[in-house]
Scaffold this active site. Structure first.
Site, mmCIF file in Angstrom:
data_model
loop_
_atom_site.group_PDB
_atom_site.id
_atom_site.type_symbol
_atom_site.label_atom_id
_atom_site.label_comp_id
_atom_site.label_asym_id
_atom_site.label_seq_id
_atom_site.Cartn_x
_atom_site.Cartn_y
_atom_site.Cartn_z
ATOM 1 N N ASP A 1 -7.881 -5.417 0.168
ATOM 2 C CA ASP A 1 -8.391 -6.274 -0.903
ATOM 3 C C ASP A 1 -7.978 -7.728 -0.771
ATOM 4 O O ASP A 1 -8.414 -8.568 -1.549
ATOM 5 C CB ASP A 1 -7.911 -5.743 -2.259
ATOM 6 C CG ASP A 1 -8.632 -4.464 -2.625
ATOM 7 O OD1 ASP A 1 -9.818 -4.365 -2.303
ATOM 8 O OD2 ASP A 1 -7.999 -3.573 -3.210
ATOM 9 N N HIS B 1 0.857 -1.184 0.000
ATOM 10 C CA HIS B 1 0.000 0.000 0.000
ATOM 11 C C HIS B 1 0.886 1.223 0.000
ATOM 12 O O HIS B 1 1.924 1.236 0.658
ATOM 13 C CB HIS B 1 -0.907 0.006 1.243
ATOM 14 C CG HIS B 1 -2.073 0.921 1.107
ATOM 15 N ND1 HIS B 1 -1.974 2.268 1.357
ATOM 16 C CD2 HIS B 1 -3.342 0.684 0.713
ATOM 17 C CE1 HIS B 1 -3.154 2.817 1.135
ATOM 18 N NE2 HIS B 1 -4.011 1.890 0.732
HETATM 19 N N1 ACO Z 1 4.254 -7.632 -4.688
HETATM 20 C C1 ACO Z 1 5.603 -7.610 -4.834
HETATM 21 N N2 ACO Z 1 6.369 -6.522 -4.694
HETATM 22 C C2 ACO Z 1 5.740 -5.373 -4.379
HETATM 23 C C3 ACO Z 1 4.333 -5.303 -4.214
HETATM 24 C C4 ACO Z 1 3.579 -6.488 -4.376
HETATM 25 N N3 ACO Z 1 2.255 -6.491 -4.223
HETATM 26 N N4 ACO Z 1 3.985 -4.042 -3.919
HETATM 27 C C5 ACO Z 1 5.123 -3.328 -3.895
HETATM 28 N N5 ACO Z 1 6.185 -4.129 -4.182
HETATM 29 C C6 ACO Z 1 7.614 -3.735 -4.205
HETATM 30 C C7 ACO Z 1 7.959 -2.959 -5.457
HETATM 31 O O1 ACO Z 1 8.382 -3.810 -6.498
HETATM 32 C C8 ACO Z 1 9.063 -2.064 -4.959
HETATM 33 O O2 ACO Z 1 10.240 -2.819 -4.860
HETATM 34 P P1 ACO Z 1 11.685 -2.126 -5.143
HETATM 35 O O3 ACO Z 1 11.830 -1.101 -4.053
HETATM 36 O O4 ACO Z 1 12.650 -3.244 -5.057
HETATM 37 O O5 ACO Z 1 11.587 -1.513 -6.506
HETATM 38 C C9 ACO Z 1 8.630 -1.708 -3.539
HETATM 39 O O6 ACO Z 1 7.819 -2.827 -3.118
HETATM 40 C C10 ACO Z 1 7.812 -0.419 -3.427
HETATM 41 O O7 ACO Z 1 6.717 -0.520 -4.334
HETATM 42 P P2 ACO Z 1 6.088 0.698 -5.131
HETATM 43 O O8 ACO Z 1 5.545 0.194 -6.421
HETATM 44 O O9 ACO Z 1 7.061 1.831 -5.173
HETATM 45 O O10 ACO Z 1 4.914 1.070 -4.166
HETATM 46 P P3 ACO Z 1 3.724 2.026 -4.522
HETATM 47 O O11 ACO Z 1 3.417 2.769 -3.299
HETATM 48 O O12 ACO Z 1 4.003 2.806 -5.769
HETATM 49 O O13 ACO Z 1 2.534 1.012 -4.906
HETATM 50 C C11 ACO Z 1 0.728 -0.474 -4.689
HETATM 51 C C12 ACO Z 1 1.536 0.647 -4.017
HETATM 52 C C13 ACO Z 1 0.255 -0.026 -6.073
HETATM 53 C C14 ACO Z 1 -0.517 -0.750 -3.841
HETATM 54 C C15 ACO Z 1 1.619 -1.737 -4.797
HETATM 55 O O14 ACO Z 1 1.995 -2.177 -3.508
HETATM 56 C C16 ACO Z 1 0.937 -2.864 -5.572
HETATM 57 O O15 ACO Z 1 1.044 -2.913 -6.790
HETATM 58 N N6 ACO Z 1 0.225 -3.828 -4.848
HETATM 59 C C17 ACO Z 1 -0.512 -4.855 -5.525
HETATM 60 C C18 ACO Z 1 -1.869 -4.331 -6.003
HETATM 61 C C19 ACO Z 1 -2.827 -4.078 -4.854
HETATM 62 O O16 ACO Z 1 -3.000 -4.889 -3.964
HETATM 63 N N7 ACO Z 1 -3.486 -2.904 -4.907
HETATM 64 C C20 ACO Z 1 -4.496 -2.519 -3.916
HETATM 65 C C21 ACO Z 1 -3.999 -1.415 -3.059
HETATM 66 S S1 ACO Z 1 -5.195 -1.027 -1.816
HETATM 67 C C22 ACO Z 1 -6.380 -0.154 -2.624
HETATM 68 O O17 ACO Z 1 -6.175 0.532 -3.575
HETATM 69 C C23 ACO Z 1 -7.683 -0.283 -2.134
#
Ligand code: ACO
Length: 429
Positions: free
Chosen positions: A363, A306
Site C-alpha cells: 500500500d 506486515h
Molecule cells: N509504524 C510504526 N511502528 C510499527 C508499524 C508501523 N507501520 N508497524 C508495526 N510497528 C511496530 C509495533 O508498534 C510493534 O512494536 P513493539 O514491538 O515495540 O511493540 C512492532 O512493530 C510489531 O508490530 P505489530 O503491531 O505486532 O505487528 P502486526 O503484525 O500485528 O501488524 C500491521 C501488522 C497491522 C500491518 C502493522 O505493521 C501496521 O499497523 N502497519 C501500518 C498499516 C498498514 O500499512 N497496513 C497495511 C498492511 S498490508 C495489507 O493489509 C494489504
C-alpha cells in the site's frame, strides 16, 4: 515415518501429528487436542495459527516470496492480464486460449446491473464512502439475483462467480459517478476488463473518452498484485462468513468491510493522507518518524510493516518501479512521491524499523500510482477490493469444495470474566 511433536500437560503426554507443506513448512496438527487434553490453544490475532490447508497462494515472508498457484508474482505481473490471473486463482491452472476466451466471454455477459439497483445508489448520501457503497450494493446482489444463491450447487457457484467478477467494477464506478453527480456510464463489452472500468469511471456522455494505455497497464498490474495473499484479514473473513453456508455475495460483502480498515486495505488511502499531512506540516519527516517510534503515541507509518513479510514486500518492489516509470513518462512533479521516497530512506536506515523488520508494504506506493491516474483517494481501497475479488472467490470455493467437507468456523476462547454471581434486582443496584 511421519514426524510427531510431544506435548505434556500434567501427567498426560500426547503426540501431535506434524504436517509438512509443499515448501517444507512444518505445522503441528492440534485438531484432536481438546478431545485428548480438554485444553485449547490461545493465539491472539491468529499470529501463529493455521486456519486451513490451502493450495492457492504461497507466501514466504522471510524471503519476500509470493506465488499464486506456484507461479511467481513477478512472472504473472509481467506476462498475464488480470482476468487470466483470476482464472488461475479460481481454477488452479493457467487457462488454454479457448478456456480464457470462454471465461472472458462469460464475465462480459454479466457486466450490466439490474436496472432496479440504480435506485439503491440514488438513496446514498453524496459523501458516502465508496467502500460502504461497495459492500452494501454487493450485499444487495443477493436480493436482485436470487436464482444463484446455493453455495454447494456447482451451477449456482459458477453463475455467482461470473456475476461478481463482472458487476463489481460496474458497482464501483456507479458509486463514484453518484458521488460526483455525473450520469452512470454503462459497461462497454468490447473493451478489456481494465479499459472498461476506467471508461465507466471517467467517461461522460458528452465527450469522447479513451483510457490512457499506460493507465490501463498500471491498473492491470495493480489488480494482479492485489489478487490474493493467503489467509489475510479479509480473506479469512470471507471464509469465516462463508463457512455458515451463506451465499457468495454476502460472504464477499463481509470481506469488503474487513478490507476497508486502515490496518488492512484501507492503508493505501491512509498512506496518502499521511503523506499529505507530512507535506502540509512542512515536510518534517523526522517528527513523524519519531511519533511512529513513540510507544505512547498511537501514530504508525501507514504503508509500513506486515504481519507476514519480514523483508521487502515483493509487490511493493514491482509497484515502486512502475510508479517511477509513470512519474517520469507523464512528467508529474509530485512532492508526495518525493516525500514517500525520503520517508522510505529514513525509515529503512532507522534501527527501530530495522530491528522490527518494518518495510514498505503493497500500500505504500499503490496510492501514488492511483493518484497519477486521477483516481480519487476514497476509491483506492475499492480498487484493492476489485483486485482481491478473485482471491476471495478462490478461497471460498476451495473451502466449499474441500474433499473432507467444510466445517463452520468457530474459534474458542479463554474466559477471563466473573465467576458465577448472584443476580441483583434493579432496585438494589
Ligand atoms: N509504524 C510504526 N511502528 C510499527 C508499524 C508501523 N507501520 N508497524 C508495526 N510497528 C511496530 C509495533 O508498534 C510493534 O512494536 P513493539 O514491538 O515495540 O511493540 C512492532 O512493530 C510489531 O508490530 P505489530 O503491531 O505486532 O505487528 P502486526 O503484525 O500485528 O501488524 C500491521 C501488522 C497491522 C500491518 C502493522 O505493521 C501496521 O499497523 N502497519 C501500518 C498499516 C498498514 O500499512 N497496513 C497495511 C498492511 S498490508 C495489507 O493489509 C494489504
Amino acid at each position: 515415518m511421519s514426524e510427531t511433536a510431544k506435548l505434556r500437560i500434567g501427567d498426560n503426554e500426547i503426540d501431535l501429528p506434524v504436517l509438512v507443506g509443499t515448501e517444507g513448512n512444518r505445522v503441528m496438527d492440534i485438531t484432536k487436542l481438546y478431545a485428548q487434553t480438554s485444553c485449547i490453544t490461545l493465539d491472539e490475532g491468529y499470529a501463529n495459527t493455521g486456519s486451513t490447508t490451502s493450495q492457492i497462494t504461497y507466501v514466504d515472508g522471510e524471503k519476500g516470496i509470493l506465488r499464486y498457484r506456484g507461479y511467481p508474482i513477478e512472472e504473472l505481473a509481467e506476462r498475464c492480464d488480470f482476468t487470466e490471473t483470476a482464472y488461475l486463482l479460481i481454477h488452479g491452472e493457467l487457462p488454454s486460449a479457448d478456456e480464457l476466451e470462454d471465461f472472458r466471454r462469460n464475465v462480459r455477459l454479466h457486466t450490466l446491473l439490474h436496472e432496479g439497483m440504480k435506485t439503491i445508489f440514488a438513496g446514498f448520501p453524496r459523501d458516502a464512502h465508496p467502500m460502504a457503497i461497495l459492500s452494501s450494493v454487493v450485499g444487495a446482489l443477493a436480493i436482485y439475483y436470487e436464482d444463484a444463491l446455493r453455495p454447494n450447487d456447482p451451477d449456482h457457484q459458477e453463475l455467482a462467480i461470473y456475476r461478481l467478477l463482472a458487476k463489481m467494477p460496474t458497482i464501483a464506478a456507479f458509486g463514484y459517478k453518484q458521488s460526483i453527480g455525473q450520469p452512470f456510464i454503462y459497461p462497454e463489452n468490447h473493451l478489456t476488463y481494465c479499459q472498461n472500468f476506467l471508461q465507466m469511471m471517467f467517461a461522460v456522455p458528452s465527450d469522447r473518452y479513451e483510457a490512457d494505455p499506460d493507465f490501463v497497464d498500471a491498473l492491470n498490474l495493480l489488480l494482479i498484485l492485489h489478487a490474493d495473499h493467503g489467509q489475510n484479514c479479509s480473506t479469512s473473513t470471507v471464509r469465516m462468513v462463508g463457512s455458515s453456508t451463506v451465499n457468495l455475495y454476502s460472504a464477499i460483502s463481509a470481506g469488503i468491510c474487513a478490507l476497508w480498515g486502515a490496518l488492512h486495505g484501507g492503508a493505501n488511502e491512509a498512506c496518502i493522507n499521511m503523506l499529505e499531512k507530512i507535506n502540509n506540516d512542512g515536510a518534517s519527516i523526522g517528527k513523524f518518524v519519531d511519533r511512529a517510534k513513540d510507544p505512547n503515541d498511537p501514530f504508525r507509518l501507514m504503508g509500513f510493516g506486515h504481519r507476514v513479510y519480514k523483508n521487502y514486500d515483493p509487490r511493493a518492489k514491482i509497484i515502486k518501479g512502475v510508479c517511477d516509470r509513470l512519474l517520469k513518462k507523464h512528467s508529474v512533479a509530485s512532492p508526495i512521491f518525493d516525500l514517500a521516497r525520503e520517508l522510505e530512506e529514513v525509515a529503512l536506515s532507522d534501527p527501530y524499523f530495522i530491528d522490527r523488520k518494518l518495510y514498505p508494504n503493497v500500500d505504500f506506493y499503490s496510492g501514488i500510482i492511483y493518484r497519477i491516474m486521477g483516481i480519487p483517494k476514497q476509491m483506492f481501497t475499492v480498487l484493492f477490493a476489485l483486485g482481491r475479488l478473485p482471491g476471495w472467490i478462490a478461497h471460498w470455493r476451495e473451502m466449499h469444495d474441500a474433499p473432507g467437507g467444510m466445517r463452520i468456523h468457530r474459534p474458542r476462547q479463554l474466559y477471563t470474566g466473573s465467576s458465577q454471581r448472584k443476580f441483583v434486582p434493579l432496585i438494589k443496584r
